[in-house]
Enzyme design. Structure first.
Site: not given
Length: 308
Positions: A157-159, A178, A225-226, A255, A274-276
């Site tokens: 995707g975008r990221i 992918s 991602s997650r 988390e 989780h600082i994306g």
């Protein structure tokens, strides 16, 4: 005429709240610097017309059924796996999110995790803090360079696309993504693998023992991602047994991690909390888009960024 009220479940950058106030919308904010508990979430939403919630807030069936009066909900995140979208649709509550604006920030973090893990930044820095640095050691903290390596991107995707551009430009990396290659080929041929998929039934635990066994022994796995996309017990197994070289994680399950998690003592994993999206630019835009979603929803218009 009664003013609309929006309840915000945690303090965010002021740009969004200022915009709401300029539209004469009342704001109520959960005042504490930790995730809101269930009781306060219900209490805050009870008299609100709209809600800005965090990814940590469970906006599930029971919450939505108890708050059908809400005119709009905006999730302060790109992902929305914390919201029961089907129930919101039944209740005709539009759901917004904050896409696009954190593309650069998250791609930069993924690239940073690749560097930090491969070159063992954390262990090297800790050796100084712990007083272990006595002299220059020709065999200490060795790790692979990124230049010319093969990067597999799962989730283009975008990221994923932005990370691909950065990796090709900065390090002349060979990209397997992918959209063009099978997951199996990516796992088998990549030196580094970066995950950029949404969390759903298809992607939950998509990286487990079989997938680790397909990877190269020198492979580094990156996840922004997650946490649930990776079977974390199998990740620990792969790291402990040197099935892969290392992992760089911005997301985990749960988390935060419990203090006794093995991930915290393994020397071949690098973890960030989780600082994306934690750049000034991204968080400012997230605040503004969340507010714009609320304004549109209260006015009965399509949201700035609406979850379909």
């Amino acid at each position: 005429m009664k003013k609309n009220t929006v309840f915000i479940t945690r303090k965010i950058l002021e740009d969004g709240p200022k915009l709401l106030k300029s539209r004469e919308i009342n704001i109520e904010i959960f005042p504490h610097d930790y995730p809101i508990d269930r009781a306060n979430l219900y209490e805050g939403a009870k008299n609100a017309d709209a809600l800005i919630c965090m990814l940590t807030d469970q906006i599930d069936r029971s919450f939505l059924m108890a708050n059908p009066h809400l005119k709009v909900i905006s999730n302060y995140a790109v992902g929305f796996n914390n919201i029961d979208i089907s129930v919101a649709r039944e209740l005709q509550i539009p759901i917004g999110n904050t896409p696009d604006v954190l593309t650069n920030a998250t791609a930069e973090l993924a690239l940073g995790l690749m560097l930090a893990t491969s070159r063992q930044f954390f262990r090297a820095s800790e050796s100084i803090r712990n007083g272990e640095w006595k002299d220059w050691n020709p065999t200490a903290f060795l790790g692979p360079e990124l230049t010319g390596k093969t990067l597999g991107i799962i989730g283009m995707g975008r990221i994923g696309r932005r990370l691909s551009e950065m990796a090709e430009t900065a390090f002349k990396m060979i990209i397997l993504d992918s959209k063009k290659f099978s997951i199996q080929k990516i796992l088998e041929q990549s030196d580094l693998i970066s995950l950029h998929v949404p969390l759903n039934e298809k992607t939950k635990n998509m990286i487990s023992r079989r997938e680790f066994q397909l990877m190269k022994p020198n492979a580094i796995l990156i996840n922004t991602s997650r946490g649930e996309v990776i079977n974390q017990d199998e990740l620990i197994w792969a790291l402990e047994n040197k099935i892969i070289w290392g992992a760089g994680l911005d997301v985990t399950t749960p988390e935060p991690l419990p203090k006794n998690s093995k991930l915290l003592i393994l020397d071949n994993v690098f973890i960030t909390p989780h600082i994306g999206s934690a750049s000034n630019e991204a968080r400012k835009q997230m605040s503004l888009i969340a507010a714009q979603n609320i304004i549109c929803g209260l006015e009965g218009k399509p949201l700035k960024a609406q979850v379909k």
